[in-house]
Design a protein around this motif. Structure first.
Motif, PDB file in Angstrom:
ATOM      1  N   SER A  47       2.668 -17.591 -27.474  1.00 28.61           N
ATOM      2  CA  SER A  47       3.449 -17.508 -26.240  1.00 28.61           C
ATOM      3  C   SER A  47       4.298 -18.762 -26.017  1.00 28.61           C
ATOM      4  N   ARG A  48       3.968 -19.834 -26.720  1.00 28.79           N
ATOM      5  CA  ARG A  48       4.703 -21.094 -26.555  1.00 28.79           C
ATOM      6  C   ARG A  48       5.408 -21.520 -27.839  1.00 28.79           C
ATOM      7  N   LYS A  49       5.585 -20.604 -28.759  1.00 27.13           N
ATOM      8  CA  LYS A  49       6.150 -20.985 -30.054  1.00 27.13           C
ATOM      9  C   LYS A  49       7.593 -21.464 -29.963  1.00 27.13           C
ATOM     10  N   ASN A  50       8.304 -21.088 -28.892  1.00 28.94           N
ATOM     11  CA  ASN A  50       9.669 -21.596 -28.722  1.00 28.94           C
ATOM     12  C   ASN A  50       9.691 -23.103 -28.469  1.00 28.94           C
ATOM     13  N   GLU A  51       8.537 -23.696 -28.145  1.00 33.15           N
ATOM     14  CA  GLU A  51       8.442 -25.145 -27.930  1.00 33.15           C
ATOM     15  C   GLU A  51       8.134 -25.891 -29.230  1.00 33.15           C
ATOM     16  N   MET A  52       7.845 -25.148 -30.292  1.00 27.93           N
ATOM     17  CA  MET A  52       7.487 -25.762 -31.570  1.00 27.93           C
ATOM     18  C   MET A  52       8.738 -26.034 -32.392  1.00 27.93           C
ATOM     19  N   ARG A  53       8.695 -27.118 -33.144  1.00 25.82           N
ATOM     20  CA  ARG A  53       9.837 -27.477 -33.980  1.00 25.82           C
ATOM     21  C   ARG A  53       9.682 -26.984 -35.414  1.00 25.82           C
ATOM     22  N   HIS A  54       8.506 -26.538 -35.783  1.00 27.38           N
ATOM     23  CA  HIS A  54       8.305 -26.041 -37.151  1.00 27.38           C
ATOM     24  C   HIS A  54       9.262 -24.865 -37.385  1.00 27.38           C
ATOM     25  N   PRO A  55       9.886 -24.785 -38.573  1.00 25.38           N
ATOM     26  CA  PRO A  55      10.858 -23.719 -38.823  1.00 25.38           C
ATOM     27  C   PRO A  55      10.254 -22.304 -38.830  1.00 25.38           C
ATOM     28  N   ASP A  56       8.968 -22.194 -39.053  1.00 22.76           N
ATOM     29  CA  ASP A  56       8.294 -20.886 -39.055  1.00 22.76           C
ATOM     30  C   ASP A  56       7.033 -20.998 -38.203  1.00 22.76           C
TER      31      ASP A  56
END
Length: 112
Positions: free
Chosen positions: A51-60
């Motif tokens: 639910s918070r993956k848009n805050e992650m910088r990892h490309p995948d």
């Protein structure tokens, strides 16, 4: 991670036997039950991260979540269930283990 470490400590004799049985190619039913258990235990944490993956910088981010979780749980399981065999190059308290694995997890999912 703290709850996972406590669980591993509490059920160490049973979990180490199950883990060794599965690793030795024991009953495939045990492997499937272990996978189902792990999926159920990790579901709410994975759902939160997704639910918070848009805050992650990892490309995948989807892969990063699964890979990071696999990595930290494997390290925690190895250290807590089998650390007394001194196969690991470092001996670490549960508190320090949790701190370091948390940092590793967070830094990985934030890597670019």
């Amino acid at each position: 991670l703290k709850r996972g470490a406590s669980y591993l400590r509490k059920y160490k004799p049973l979990l180490s036997r199950i883990t060794l049985n599965i690793r030795s190619g024991g009953a495939s039913e045990g492997l499937e039950r272990a996978r189902e258990f792990n999926a159920a235990v990790h579901k709410s944490f994975i759902d939160l991260l997704i639910s918070r993956k848009n805050e992650m910088r990892h490309p995948d981010p989807d892969f990063a979540i699964s890979f990071a979780l696999m990595s930290v749980t494997a390290a925690m399981r190895e250290q807590i269930l089998f650390g007394e065999r001194h196969l690991n190059p470092v001996d670490v308290s549960d508190t320090k283990l949790i701190q370091e694995l948390t940092q590793m997890f967070l830094r990985y999912i934030q890597s670019e």
